[in-house]
Design an enzyme around this catalytic site. Structure first.
Site, PDB file in Angstrom:
ATOM      1  N   CYS A  26     -35.323  98.791 -40.051  1.00  0.00           N
ATOM      2  CA  CYS A  26     -35.418  99.150 -41.465  1.00  0.00           C
ATOM      3  C   CYS A  26     -34.114  98.700 -42.109  1.00  0.00           C
ATOM      4  O   CYS A  26     -33.492  97.741 -41.675  1.00  0.00           O
ATOM      5  CB  CYS A  26     -35.687 100.640 -41.639  1.00  0.00           C
ATOM      6  SG  CYS A  26     -34.416 101.707 -40.931  1.00  0.00           S
ATOM      7  N   HIS A 565     -31.504 104.462 -50.696  1.00  0.00           N
ATOM      8  CA  HIS A 565     -32.620 104.563 -49.753  1.00  0.00           C
ATOM      9  C   HIS A 565     -33.697 105.450 -50.381  1.00  0.00           C
ATOM     10  O   HIS A 565     -33.577 106.665 -50.411  1.00  0.00           O
ATOM     11  CB  HIS A 565     -32.132 105.157 -48.429  1.00  0.00           C
ATOM     12  CG  HIS A 565     -33.080 104.969 -47.291  1.00  0.00           C
ATOM     13  ND1 HIS A 565     -34.230 105.693 -47.147  1.00  0.00           N
ATOM     14  CD2 HIS A 565     -33.049 104.105 -46.229  1.00  0.00           C
ATOM     15  CE1 HIS A 565     -34.860 105.324 -46.051  1.00  0.00           C
ATOM     16  NE2 HIS A 565     -34.166 104.352 -45.473  1.00  0.00           N
TER      17      HIS A 565
END
Length: 642
Positions: A26, A565
């Site tokens: 990620c 994020h």
């Protein structure tokens, strides 16, 4: 960073290519699906240069790299046979690995209880404050002020089934409002009065067993778990044009009676059995139980098994009015602090001393991760001392039957109000027990010592062994050696970071992901967004935009490296509901649109949307000062870096 070397080291330490089923990444982590997690050398990985942390979550073995993860991933897959044939084809697309029942249960429990901790912690602290005010005679227990404050403190616990229903529904991916409606129905005053009347009750000629649902945990969790299957089954067989009417109607018609007839009574029996069993254990084997739990609590936290204690703690608190486990957490945390202090006292290295004392202080306040992972586990022996200190402090807690009367988020010095009872003696015993754990751990650490593998010490020794004309000259030589071998930080300017989105500001500790909550990735704040729009908080350059759109890396004009994020585990959406408006390498100004996302769609998929906004090169700054905002708009000051 030498990405090739980091990739080689990590691949070797996770058990080699033959142990890797699939690997993806990620924005910050390499995510491994391993054939055997036990073959991975977690301890050595944490010491590896370029690795910021290691954790297991969601059936994956995750190695936290930071902003350079894409480069490390590329190097790693190039080294694997077939050019990385075992890699997942798309970022985040690795199929979910089958987890054993225990791992799945812990994940389920943590996913339900972690989000609601702020509510029950806040309510619990208010109950503690009220108890202090009454104990000191500053408030009458019959005054209207007392009644109102007590209602504030009791509200979250009385309606706990509704709060849990929302959290469990979100975790299970079902409709949170159907879950809330289910909980509200079984807690309706008419139902409560009917079940408490003492008369025979039935539904469609089926007997309904009387049960109390307010302040309970197990019945609603089981009900929502079953309801998630019912809802999805009805949804599958219902035509899309009438789903809005049929799915909630049928789900409630099935689940509310089923909960009243069977699930509720069974859940109450289980819940009361757990609470009664714990109470019996501490009433009859208090010292043994306290030593065992106090001595192993840190191990439970490391493995994630402490989440299994949350339903027991909440259940005991709501049914009995007190809990025995929180005091043992208190002793274990202060034992970690004591070991860190012991390292500070025993170490001959200035940096290690400073680290030991500073992390010990934060552990006393209830934040144990820096001391546990950064000091005690690093030197190994202090961690053993901490376990011993927790057991010794736990024994004291058990001898005096110390109880907590309030659930707290951080179990440390700020939460001592949890131990206020009708008698002040419980508070005194709790503090004494914590001090015993701290001192015992510090003394044991100092006695057994630590093995420091610090190159600087050898360099200092080599210099001091050389002849010199006087002590001042020798000191200068030592200082010169240390300076020569120390990497000087870059000169940084004071920086203002503005808010990239509208929403509510929250501390990172509330993010349901240890990598952010424990500030492994960096420092900053989190925002619970009220709108699916992200703009640039700085003038600078886009460092990277994840393929899934959930994370954006930025570098400001003065060198601040940032990560935004969006949500937690949203990488699994594979870009669904996200629309990027920026690309890697693009120059940006404050307020430029970076990303749009469908906020409600992401939430409806069952993902938390809380968004960490962090500085990843925080070591280049002296401190981060958070602005005094609760609600922010795009462009409002979020925090300052000095």
């Amino acid at each position: 960073m030498d990405k090739a070397k980091v990739a080689q080291d990590v691949l070797k330490l996770v058990g080699g290519e033959q142990n890797v089923d699939q690997v993806t990444h990620c924005m910050t982590r390499l995510r491994f699906n391993l054939h055997d997690d036990n073959k991975a050398d977690k301890a050595q990985l944490e010491k590896t240069e370029g690795v910021m942390g290691v954790m297991k979550n969601g059936g994956q073995f995750q190695v936290i790299i930071g902003n350079e993860v894409a480069g490390v991933y590329k190097e790693m897959t190039a080294k694997m046979s077939g050019g990385g044939a075992k890699q997942a084809p798309v970022e985040g697309a690795a199929p979910e690995q089958k987890r054993n029942v225990i791992s799945a249960l812990f994940d389920f429990i943590s996913g339900i209880f972690t989000p609601i901790l702020p509510a029950i912690t806040g309510a619990g602290m208010i109950k503690g404050i009220v108890a202090i005010l009454v104990a000191l005679g500053w408030m009458s227990s019959t005054s209207s002020t007392y009644i109102i404050l007590s209602a504030i403190g009791d509200g979250a616990f009385y309606f706990l089934p509704i709060i849990l229903a929302v959290s469990a529904s979100r975790k299970l991916g079902s409709n949170i409002y159907i879950g809330a409606a289910l909980a509200a129905a079984i807690m309706h005053p008419t139902i409560t009065a009917l079940l408490s009347s003492g008369e025979s009750v039935s539904f469609a000629s089926i007997p309904v067993i009387a049960a109390t649902y307010s302040s309970t945990v197990i019945p609603i969790v089981i009900a929502i778990w079953i309801a998630s299957y019912v809802e999805k089954a009805v949804d599958r067989i219902t035509h899309s044009s009438i789903k809005l009417l049929v799915v909630p109607t049928v789900t409630l018609l099935i689940m509310v009676p089923l909960t009243l007839i069977a699930i509720g009574p069974l859940g109450s029996i289980i819940g009361n059995g757990l609470s009664g069993g714990i109470s019996w254990l501490f009433d009859n084997m208090s010292i043994v139980a306290s030593i065992l739990i106090g001595g192993t609590m840190s191990l439970l936290i490391i493995t994630g098994m402490h989440y299994a204690l949350l339903p027991i703690i909440v259940g005991s608190m709501t049914s009995l009015g007190y809990d025995f486990i929180i005091p043992l957490m208190f002793a274990a945390n202060w034992a970690q602090a004591g070991s860190a202090f012991g390292v500070g006292l025993r170490s001959k290295n200035g940096k290690t001393k400073s680290l030991g004392f500073s992390t010990g202080l934060t552990a006393v306040m209830g934040i144990t991760e820096p001391a546990m992972y950064g000091v005690n586990m690093r030197f190994k022996k202090p961690f053993i001392a901490a376990l011993s200190g927790g057991a010794i402090g736990g024994a004291f807690m058990g001898i005096f039957h110390v109880k907590a009367y309030v659930i707290t988020g951080l179990v440390g010095l700020p939460s001592v109000a949890a131990f206020i009872s009708p008698s002040i003696s419980t508070l005194i015993y709790a503090i004494v027990g914590g001090l015993i754990a701290l001192v015992a751990a510090a003394v044991i650490t100092y006695i057994i010592g630590i093995k420091e593998d610090v190159q600087q010490e050898a360099e200092v020794a080599a210099v001091t062994e050389q002849p010199s004309t006087n002590a001042a000259e020798q000191a200068d030589a030592v200082a010169a050696t240390l300076i020569e071998n120390e990497t000087a930080p870059r000169a940084m300017k004071a920086t203002q970071i503005l808010s990239p989105m509208n929403g509510e500001v929250k501390p990172l500790s509330e993010v349901p992901d240890p990598a952010f909550a424990e500030e492994i990735m960096g420092k900053g704040v989190a925002i619970e967004p009220s709108e699916g729009r992200v703009v640039s908080p700085v003038n600078g350059t886009v460092f990277s935009v994840s393929k899934s759109g959930h994370a954006i890396g930025l570098v400001s004009e003065d060198g601040t490296e940032m990560l935004i994020h969006i949500g937690i585990d949203t990488v699994k959406l594979k870009g669904k509901h996200f629309t990027p408006h920026a690309r890697s390498g693009q120059e940006i100004k404050i307020g430029d649109l970076l990303m749009e996302f469908d906020l409600e769609a992401v939430r409806s998929e069952g993902y938390a949307t809380i968004t960490p906004v962090i500085v990843t090169n925080i070591h280049d700054y002296n401190n981060l000062d958070r602005a005094d905002h609760v609600q922010v708009q795009q462009g409002d000051l979020l925090y300052k870096l000095n």
